[in-house]
Design a protein around this motif. Structure first.
Motif, PDB file in Angstrom:
ATOM      1  N   LEU A   1       0.835  -1.205   0.000  1.00 25.16           N
ATOM      2  CA  LEU A   1       0.000   0.000   0.000  1.00 25.16           C
ATOM      3  C   LEU A   1       0.872   1.257   0.000  1.00 25.16           C
ATOM      4  O   LEU A   1       0.654   2.189  -0.781  1.00 25.16           O
ATOM      5  N   LEU A   2       1.881   1.259   0.856  1.00 26.59           N
ATOM      6  CA  LEU A   2       2.789   2.397   0.935  1.00 26.59           C
ATOM      7  C   LEU A   2       3.509   2.598  -0.395  1.00 26.59           C
ATOM      8  O   LEU A   2       3.682   3.730  -0.868  1.00 26.59           O
ATOM      9  N   SER A   3       3.906   1.486  -0.991  1.00 23.57           N
ATOM     10  CA  SER A   3       4.614   1.523  -2.264  1.00 23.57           C
ATOM     11  C   SER A   3       3.726   2.070  -3.385  1.00 23.57           C
ATOM     12  O   SER A   3       4.195   2.835  -4.245  1.00 23.57           O
ATOM     13  N   ILE A   4       2.452   1.715  -3.390  1.00 21.95           N
ATOM     14  CA  ILE A   4       1.543   2.224  -4.428  1.00 21.95           C
ATOM     15  C   ILE A   4       1.329   3.725  -4.243  1.00 21.95           C
ATOM     16  O   ILE A   4       1.346   4.485  -5.207  1.00 21.95           O
ATOM     17  N   VAL A   5       1.159   4.160  -2.990  1.00 21.01           N
ATOM     18  CA  VAL A   5       1.028   5.607  -2.732  1.00 21.01           C
ATOM     19  C   VAL A   5       2.291   6.328  -3.202  1.00 21.01           C
ATOM     20  O   VAL A   5       2.227   7.359  -3.885  1.00 21.01           O
ATOM     21  N   ALA A   6       3.455   5.769  -2.847  1.00 21.50           N
ATOM     22  CA  ALA A   6       4.727   6.410  -3.215  1.00 21.50           C
ATOM     23  C   ALA A   6       4.912   6.459  -4.733  1.00 21.50           C
ATOM     24  O   ALA A   6       5.554   7.372  -5.259  1.00 21.50           O
ATOM     25  N   ALA A   7       4.351   5.482  -5.448  1.00 16.93           N
ATOM     26  CA  ALA A   7       4.498   5.414  -6.905  1.00 16.93           C
ATOM     27  C   ALA A   7       3.416   6.209  -7.633  1.00 16.93           C
ATOM     28  O   ALA A   7       3.439   6.307  -8.859  1.00 16.93           O
ATOM     29  N   SER A   8       2.471   6.761  -6.905  1.00 18.39           N
ATOM     30  CA  SER A   8       1.373   7.506  -7.530  1.00 18.39           C
ATOM     31  C   SER A   8       1.784   8.956  -7.786  1.00 18.39           C
ATOM     32  O   SER A   8       2.678   9.488  -7.133  1.00 18.39           O
ATOM     33  N   GLU A   9       1.082   9.564  -8.749  1.00 15.88           N
ATOM     34  CA  GLU A   9       1.358  10.962  -9.087  1.00 15.88           C
ATOM     35  C   GLU A   9       1.216  11.824  -7.835  1.00 15.88           C
ATOM     36  O   GLU A   9       0.245  11.680  -7.083  1.00 15.88           O
ATOM     37  N   ASN A  10       2.170  12.697  -7.606  1.00 14.00           N
ATOM     38  CA  ASN A  10       2.220  13.557  -6.414  1.00 14.00           C
ATOM     39  C   ASN A  10       2.263  12.753  -5.115  1.00 14.00           C
ATOM     40  O   ASN A  10       1.917  13.267  -4.051  1.00 14.00           O
TER      41      ASN A  10
END
Lengths: 116, 116
Positions: free
Chosen positions: B47-56
């Motif tokens: 989950l943290l990784s997806i947030v970190a990989a998301s725009e902004n």
């Protein structure tokens, strides 16, 4: 079949937030969680911290027992976990074992959390 | 009383490795272990990784459910733990909650592991 491709894209990409890079895979996350579990213990964090604060980021096991207030077998157990997780390396010189910090062992996690 | 001081130094400093900086205290290690426990879970790392990989480095909760293959309550539970541990901030806009990465949240650990 452009319609099919469009449908696939929408279902995979969900509603709003585009990804700008590849997130962790399920397997990578499993491996990283094992590494993080090695750090999720107060005694191991203190041991790692003492090694990191020692000259040349290396410490004799004989210097690690008293500061954490645990028995030698318990300290050795924690050091073994930290070594297996890739945070420390172990070398024996004379009577004592020495533990040295592996620089950059936390890079995988840091990279995960730093915006690219 | 120089003799007494010398004896104290030897017993505190142990046999061989001088410290070049202050290691973590027992209390600091306890707190940091709680933070690390939040990371020591594959679903939370993803989950943290997806947030970190998301725009902004921000993602709608609606984009986080499908990629990890868990129910919405389970995803919300994990996001709550990551938010409480200081890795994410939560804001509500319209129907959805958005989670944004807190940059530098892992700095305490990185500094611990990087030689000064």
């Amino acid at each position: 079949m452009p319609e099919l491709l469009t449908v696939t894209d929408v279902s995979a990409g969900a509603c709003c937030t585009p990804l700008v890079r590849e997130p962790l895979s399920a397997e990578e996350a499993e491996q990283l969680a094992v590494t993080m579990k090695a750090l999720a213990d107060p005694a191991r964090l203190r041991l790692l911290s003492i090694v990191a604060a020692s000259e040349n980021t290396e410490a004799c096991v004989c210097d690690l027992i008293e500061p954490v207030g645990l028995s030698q077998p318990t300290v050795s157990h924690h050091l073994k976990i930290l070594t297996a997780a890739g945070f420390l390396t172990r070398s024996k010189r004379g009577t004592w074992a020495y533990y040295a910090l592996v620089p950059g062992a936390l890079d995988r996690v840091s990279k995960l959390l730093v915006a690219s």
